[in-house]
Enzyme design. Structure first.
Site, PDB file in Angstrom:
ATOM      1  CG  HIS A 107      -2.026  -1.043   1.148  1.00 59.39           C
ATOM      2  ND1 HIS A 107      -2.518  -1.555  -0.020  1.00 59.39           N
ATOM      3  CD2 HIS A 107      -2.718  -1.668   2.148  1.00 59.39           C
ATOM      4  CE1 HIS A 107      -3.459  -2.451   0.240  1.00 59.39           C
ATOM      5  NE2 HIS A 107      -3.596  -2.553   1.546  1.00 59.39           N
ATOM      6  CG  HIS A 176      -7.788  -0.490   2.460  1.00 60.68           C
ATOM      7  ND1 HIS A 176      -8.355  -1.245   3.468  1.00 60.68           N
ATOM      8  CD2 HIS A 176      -6.784  -1.230   1.962  1.00 60.68           C
ATOM      9  CE1 HIS A 176      -7.689  -2.388   3.567  1.00 60.68           C
ATOM     10  NE2 HIS A 176      -6.732  -2.401   2.668  1.00 60.68           N
ATOM     11  CD  GLU A 307      -8.223  -3.629  -0.384  1.00 61.03           C
ATOM     12  OE1 GLU A 307      -7.071  -3.390  -0.767  1.00 61.03           O
ATOM     13  OE2 GLU A 307      -8.449  -4.473   0.509  1.00 61.03           O
TER      14      GLU A 307
HETATM   15  C1  BGC Z   1      -4.523  -6.452   2.085  1.00 60.57           C
HETATM   16  C2  BGC Z   1      -4.341  -7.189   3.384  1.00 60.57           C
HETATM   17  C3  BGC Z   1      -3.847  -6.194   4.407  1.00 60.57           C
HETATM   18  C4  BGC Z   1      -4.866  -5.085   4.510  1.00 60.57           C
HETATM   19  C5  BGC Z   1      -4.474  -3.906   5.365  1.00 60.57           C
HETATM   20  C6  BGC Z   1      -5.537  -5.383   2.282  1.00 60.57           C
HETATM   21  O1  BGC Z   1      -5.672  -4.651   1.140  1.00 60.57           O
HETATM   22  O2  BGC Z   1      -4.907  -7.298   1.045  1.00 60.57           O
HETATM   23  O3  BGC Z   1      -3.432  -8.249   3.237  1.00 60.57           O
HETATM   24  O4  BGC Z   1      -3.615  -6.796   5.637  1.00 60.57           O
HETATM   25  O5  BGC Z   1      -5.067  -4.516   3.276  1.00 60.57           O
HETATM   26  O6  BGC Z   1      -3.848  -4.087   6.478  1.00 60.57           O
END
Ligand code: BGC
EC number: 5.1.3.3
Length: 342
Positions: A107, A176, A307
């Site tokens: 991210h 998210h 997402e």
């Molecule tokens: C991911 C997870 C992650 C989470 C945020 C998601 O987009 O796929 O693996 O733990 O975001 O912490």
């Protein structure tokens, strides 16, 4: 008719600036978005009886968003999702990004687009946030100008992402939000019925990086083409939740992505997008330690994320949809979150 209200949400520590909150209202929805991370902090949706509940996980105060927390409601970038070992080669040059989720980059890195203050501009039916991500930010090449626009249209929340690069760079932007259609603070999403319009998905290794295989969902737990009740489905297939990319239509036209129905309240969320993928994440890493809005705690599986985005690790997997943005091109993607009752 949409109204937009602007207020102070909080002050960043050590003179970091003022975070503002924008409240968008239509007849059917109320959404609060702050200029820190373009984060959706509340989303009120009516149930079958016309009673509104907040259906996204989050915090009442700015402090909640500044602590270590799993991207509640935020826009993530420059590249959402994982890049294997945080490294890639572009035009012959090797780039190493910070590793913030061993052994990968997740991210956008240590201080991704979720952890910065954006410049807001009020629109008649929404709010637009913009910022310039400097050359080299979190290890990414080139300067990137970014615009994230939230608008309301009746029962629909529309999110548009635009970007322009000064140098070739991977770009993958998404929101998210963690949803719970029974109302945030409800203990789990097991009674939600989920449909995802995907014939294939991406199997992952133990670090959640796609193996490269584009696997048919047919005959697997990933076949969500017909609605399944989440709790029962996880039990039936003995899986601990989803954290996978489902492959959508590769066309850049608006296409159907997913539908989630909460029978108890009647609330329905339908997602449409221009993106080729969706990470369906069932809050597997939530552990009940965060203090959320209205005294809520968020245990495992108490929210789900859809997402919409490009496929994870696309920068290292040439057969995945292209993720590079070059100078003179424009990144332009839209996702529609459409709420109704049934
Ligand atoms: C991911 C997870 C992650 C989470 C945020 C998601 O987009 O796929 O693996 O733990 O975001 O912490």
């Amino acid at each position: 008719m949409v109204s937009v209200n602007r207020n102070v949400f909080g002050e960043l520590p050590s003179g970091g600036g003022t975070v503002e909150k924008f409240q968008l209202r239509s007849d059917q929805l109320r959404v609060d978005i702050i200029s820190w991370g373009c984060t959706i902090t509340a989303l009120e949706v009516k149930d079958r009886q016309g009673t509104a509940s907040d259906v996204v996980l989050g915090f009442a105060e700015l402090e909640g968003y500044l602590q270590k927390q799993p991207y509640f409601g935020a826009v993530v970038g420059r590249v959402a999702n994982r890049i294997a070992k945080g490294t890639f080669t572009l035009d012959g040059k090797k780039y190493q990004l910070p590793i913030n989720r061993e052994p990968n980059s997740l991210h956008g890195g240590l201080r991704g687009f979720d952890k910065v203050l954006w410049m807001p501009q009020v629109l008649s039916n929404g709010v637009q946030f913009s910022r310039v991500s400097p050359d080299g930010e979190e290890g990414y090449p080139g300067e990137l100008k970014v615009w994230v626009t939230y608008t309301l249209d009746g029962g629909e929340l529309v999110v548009n992402y635009r970007a322009q690069a000064s140098q070739a760079t991977p770009v993958n932007l998404t929101n998210h939000s963690y949803f719970n259609l029974a109302g945030q603070g409800s203990p789990n999403v097991y009674d939600h019925e989920v449909t995802i319009e995907a014939d294939t998905f991406l199997p992952v290794d133990e670090t959640l990086i796609p193996t490269g295989d584009i696997a048919p969902v047919q005959g697997t737990a990933f076949d969500l083409r017909k609605a399944v009740e989440l709790g029962r489905h996880l039990q039936e297939f003995h899986i601990d939740g989803f954290d996978h990319n489902f492959c959508l239509k590769r066309s850049k036209e608006k296409h159907f992505c997913a539908r989630v129905h909460h029978h108890g309240s009647g609330r329905v969320l339908e997602v449409y997008t221009t993106q080729p993928g969706v990470q369906f994440y069932t809050g597997n890493f939530l552990d009940g330690t965060l203090k959320g809005k209205g005294g809520a705690v968020y245990p495992k599986h108490s929210g789900f994320c859809l997402e919409t985005q490009n496929w994870p690790d696309a920068v290292n997997q040439p057969h995945f949809p292209p993720v590079l943005l070059r100078p003179g091109e424009e990144y332009d993607h839209t996702t529609w979150f459409k709420f109704s009752v049934a």
